[in-house]
Scaffold this motif. Sequence first.
Motif, PDB file in Angstrom:
ATOM      1  N   LYS A 175       0.941  -1.470   0.166  1.00 29.40           N
ATOM      2  CA  LYS A 175      -0.242  -0.020  -0.047  1.00 29.40           C
ATOM      3  C   LYS A 175       0.937   1.372  -0.185  1.00 29.40           C
ATOM      4  CE  LYS A 175      -4.162  -1.878   1.922  1.00 29.40           C
ATOM      5  NZ  LYS A 175      -5.291  -1.779   2.933  1.00 29.40           N
ATOM      6  N   TYR A 176       1.862   1.336   0.828  1.00 30.27           N
ATOM      7  CA  TYR A 176       2.915   2.575   0.721  1.00 30.27           C
ATOM      8  C   TYR A 176       3.656   2.443  -0.561  1.00 30.27           C
ATOM      9  CZ  TYR A 176       1.786   3.109   5.690  1.00 30.27           C
ATOM     10  OH  TYR A 176       1.245   3.287   6.986  1.00 30.27           O
ATOM     11  N   LEU A 177       4.036   1.437  -1.035  1.00 27.11           N
ATOM     12  CA  LEU A 177       4.917   1.391  -1.986  1.00 27.11           C
ATOM     13  C   LEU A 177       3.956   2.024  -3.390  1.00 27.11           C
ATOM     14  CD1 LEU A 177       7.615   0.280  -3.456  1.00 27.11           C
ATOM     15  CD2 LEU A 177       6.144  -1.666  -4.298  1.00 27.11           C
ATOM     16  N   ALA A 178       2.782   1.440  -3.571  1.00 27.79           N
ATOM     17  CA  ALA A 178       1.784   1.791  -4.417  1.00 27.79           C
ATOM     18  C   ALA A 178       1.389   3.219  -4.222  1.00 27.79           C
ATOM     19  CB  ALA A 178       0.517   1.089  -4.349  1.00 27.79           C
ATOM     20  N   SER A 179       1.175   3.832  -3.211  1.00 30.38           N
ATOM     21  CA  SER A 179       0.813   5.197  -2.964  1.00 30.38           C
ATOM     22  C   SER A 179       1.950   6.052  -3.504  1.00 30.38           C
ATOM     23  CB  SER A 179       0.374   5.400  -1.589  1.00 30.38           C
ATOM     24  OG  SER A 179      -0.582   4.832  -1.250  1.00 30.38           O
ATOM     25  N   ILE A 180       3.257   5.850  -2.971  1.00 30.34           N
ATOM     26  CA  ILE A 180       4.280   6.567  -3.677  1.00 30.34           C
ATOM     27  C   ILE A 180       4.546   6.492  -4.925  1.00 30.34           C
ATOM     28  CG2 ILE A 180       6.627   7.188  -2.916  1.00 30.34           C
ATOM     29  CD1 ILE A 180       6.322   6.047  -0.278  1.00 30.34           C
ATOM     30  N   ALA A 181       4.598   5.220  -5.536  1.00 28.08           N
ATOM     31  CA  ALA A 181       4.866   4.940  -6.835  1.00 28.08           C
ATOM     32  C   ALA A 181       3.935   5.876  -7.702  1.00 28.08           C
ATOM     33  CB  ALA A 181       4.719   3.484  -7.190  1.00 28.08           C
ATOM     34  N   VAL A 182       2.306   5.754  -7.589  1.00 25.52           N
ATOM     35  CA  VAL A 182       1.626   6.764  -8.316  1.00 25.52           C
ATOM     36  C   VAL A 182       1.932   8.220  -8.281  1.00 25.52           C
ATOM     37  CG1 VAL A 182      -0.861   7.518  -8.082  1.00 25.52           C
ATOM     38  CG2 VAL A 182      -0.486   5.265  -7.802  1.00 25.52           C
ATOM     39  N   GLY A 183       2.372   8.595  -7.187  1.00 30.25           N
ATOM     40  CA  GLY A 183       2.982  10.160  -6.924  1.00 30.25           C
ATOM     41  C   GLY A 183       4.309  10.178  -8.047  1.00 30.25           C
ATOM     42  N   LEU A 184       4.753   9.058  -8.196  1.00 33.50           N
ATOM     43  CA  LEU A 184       6.183   9.219  -9.236  1.00 33.50           C
ATOM     44  C   LEU A 184       5.612   8.971 -10.465  1.00 33.50           C
ATOM     45  CD1 LEU A 184       8.640   7.497  -7.009  1.00 33.50           C
ATOM     46  CD2 LEU A 184       8.818   9.716  -7.430  1.00 33.50           C
ATOM     47  N   ASP A 185       4.409   8.816 -10.828  1.00 39.32           N
ATOM     48  CA  ASP A 185       3.781   8.677 -12.103  1.00 39.32           C
ATOM     49  C   ASP A 185       3.901   7.272 -12.985  1.00 39.32           C
ATOM     50  OD1 ASP A 185       3.066  11.421 -12.381  1.00 39.32           O
ATOM     51  OD2 ASP A 185       5.147  11.922 -12.363  1.00 39.32           O
ATOM     52  N   TYR A 186       3.718   6.348 -11.984  1.00 37.14           N
ATOM     53  CA  TYR A 186       3.732   4.882 -12.370  1.00 37.14           C
ATOM     54  C   TYR A 186       2.221   4.591 -12.518  1.00 37.14           C
ATOM     55  CZ  TYR A 186       8.749   3.991 -11.686  1.00 37.14           C
ATOM     56  OH  TYR A 186      10.040   3.838 -11.877  1.00 37.14           O
ATOM     57  N   GLN A 187       1.863   3.687 -13.501  1.00 36.97           N
ATOM     58  CA  GLN A 187       0.657   3.047 -13.719  1.00 36.97           C
ATOM     59  C   GLN A 187       0.773   2.000 -12.893  1.00 36.97           C
ATOM     60  OE1 GLN A 187      -0.569   1.086 -17.287  1.00 36.97           O
ATOM     61  NE2 GLN A 187      -2.295   2.595 -17.255  1.00 36.97           N
ATOM     62  N   VAL A 188       0.125   1.746 -11.786  1.00 40.00           N
ATOM     63  CA  VAL A 188       0.469   0.377 -10.798  1.00 40.00           C
ATOM     64  C   VAL A 188      -0.498  -0.293 -10.883  1.00 40.00           C
ATOM     65  CG1 VAL A 188       1.072  -0.027  -8.323  1.00 40.00           C
ATOM     66  CG2 VAL A 188       1.762   2.090  -9.110  1.00 40.00           C
ATOM     67  N   THR A 189      -0.102  -1.559 -10.907  1.00 39.79           N
ATOM     68  CA  THR A 189      -0.943  -2.850 -10.789  1.00 39.79           C
ATOM     69  C   THR A 189      -0.417  -3.668  -9.581  1.00 39.79           C
ATOM     70  OG1 THR A 189      -1.385  -3.072 -12.996  1.00 39.79           O
ATOM     71  CG2 THR A 189      -1.949  -4.937 -11.846  1.00 39.79           C
ATOM     72  N   ILE A 190      -1.269  -3.971  -8.758  1.00 41.51           N
ATOM     73  CA  ILE A 190      -1.283  -4.844  -7.476  1.00 41.51           C
ATOM     74  C   ILE A 190      -1.760  -6.371  -7.891  1.00 41.51           C
ATOM     75  CG2 ILE A 190      -1.592  -5.183  -5.156  1.00 41.51           C
ATOM     76  CD1 ILE A 190       0.012  -3.052  -5.442  1.00 41.51           C
ATOM     77  N   CYS A 191      -1.092  -7.282  -7.856  1.00 45.34           N
ATOM     78  CA  CYS A 191      -1.539  -8.535  -8.177  1.00 45.34           C
ATOM     79  C   CYS A 191      -1.608  -9.597  -7.036  1.00 45.34           C
ATOM     80  CB  CYS A 191      -0.755  -9.138  -9.282  1.00 45.34           C
ATOM     81  SG  CYS A 191      -1.251 -10.964  -9.908  1.00 45.34           S
ATOM     82  N   ASP A 192      -2.738 -10.171  -6.645  1.00 45.66           N
ATOM     83  CA  ASP A 192      -2.640 -10.931  -5.292  1.00 45.66           C
ATOM     84  C   ASP A 192      -3.802 -11.824  -5.425  1.00 45.66           C
ATOM     85  OD1 ASP A 192      -2.540 -12.293  -2.696  1.00 45.66           O
ATOM     86  OD2 ASP A 192      -1.491 -10.603  -2.126  1.00 45.66           O
TER      87      ASP A 192
END
Length: 336
Positions: A175-192
């Motif tokens: 969750k923390y990784l995805a939140s910051i990555a979005v701010g860094l302009d990544y299109q984030v996909t979480i797979c689980d």
Amino acid sequence: MDSVDLEVLKRSADWLDAGRRVLLVTVVKTWGSSPRPEGAMLAVRDDGLVVGSVSGGCIEDDIIDRVRRLGITQGAAEAVTYGVSADEARRFGLPCGGTIQLVTEPLTRASGMRALLREIEAGHLVARRLDLVTGEATLHPARANDGVTFDGTTLTTIHGPRYRMLVIGASQLSKYLASIAVGLDYQVTICDPREEYTETWDIPGVAVVRTMPDDTARAMQLDERCAVVALTHDPKLDDLALMEALKSPAFYVGALGSRANNAKRRERLLEFEVTAEEIARLHGPIGIYIGSRTPPEIAISILAEITAVKNGVALPDAASIAAAKEQRAGVACVTA
């Protein structure tokens, strides 16, 4: 694309819809040091209101002043250069005598801002081609490695999700990784595929899928603008996805875990016919050594390493977690 530049496009479209005149300014070339990269954008409304940035601030001040004094005429786009002389470089705050070339484009409803935004929102990587002579702007499919080009009469800019990130595991760290990555302009996909982990997922702007990670990696068609981060500690989930990622052009592939766990993971991957050269691309333990202990700190550590790899920066050995821990262990043995 940079979130600041996306905001420029959105605000420009809103201003145009409201009947205002708008000047779009794009960095097309830089020489020497420059605060903003090629493709960075600034939009100025007819009353001087501004969004975005093309420099450290002084060039923006000059453009805003011109708009307030002269207005925005519905003429042709033009190229302008700042910082040719040392005096201009000092005046406009360009470091080390840098020079910056801009294209200033008076926007109209025919500029296609809304059409461009629809393409971006659909997740498409698109090239906007502007003819400075006619003022016509057209949209075309783009590739991940395309960049800004300007030949004096035609400006091509690239818009859309330039970088993607696949995160295996929907943990608290994710969750923390995805939140910051979005701010860094990544299109984030979480797979689980484990429902108990994804049921409470609540990070806006992040796609969550419950398919098997290796299937997801294949479906994403990983390219050189992709990062893959495995965080589950479960070989059934991590290993097959890592195998797919290591055989792809993804610029970063990493897995959470201790030095011992990563050594065992490399041994397992060899059994999956992953070559030694491919395994050498695996980052693990992931992150840079900053003494991180909490999930937010670990996320920052991981993203710092990913950013360095993306930007082609070679980190010193002392920055790696494995080397830092080995050094600390050696110091402890000496002082014991």
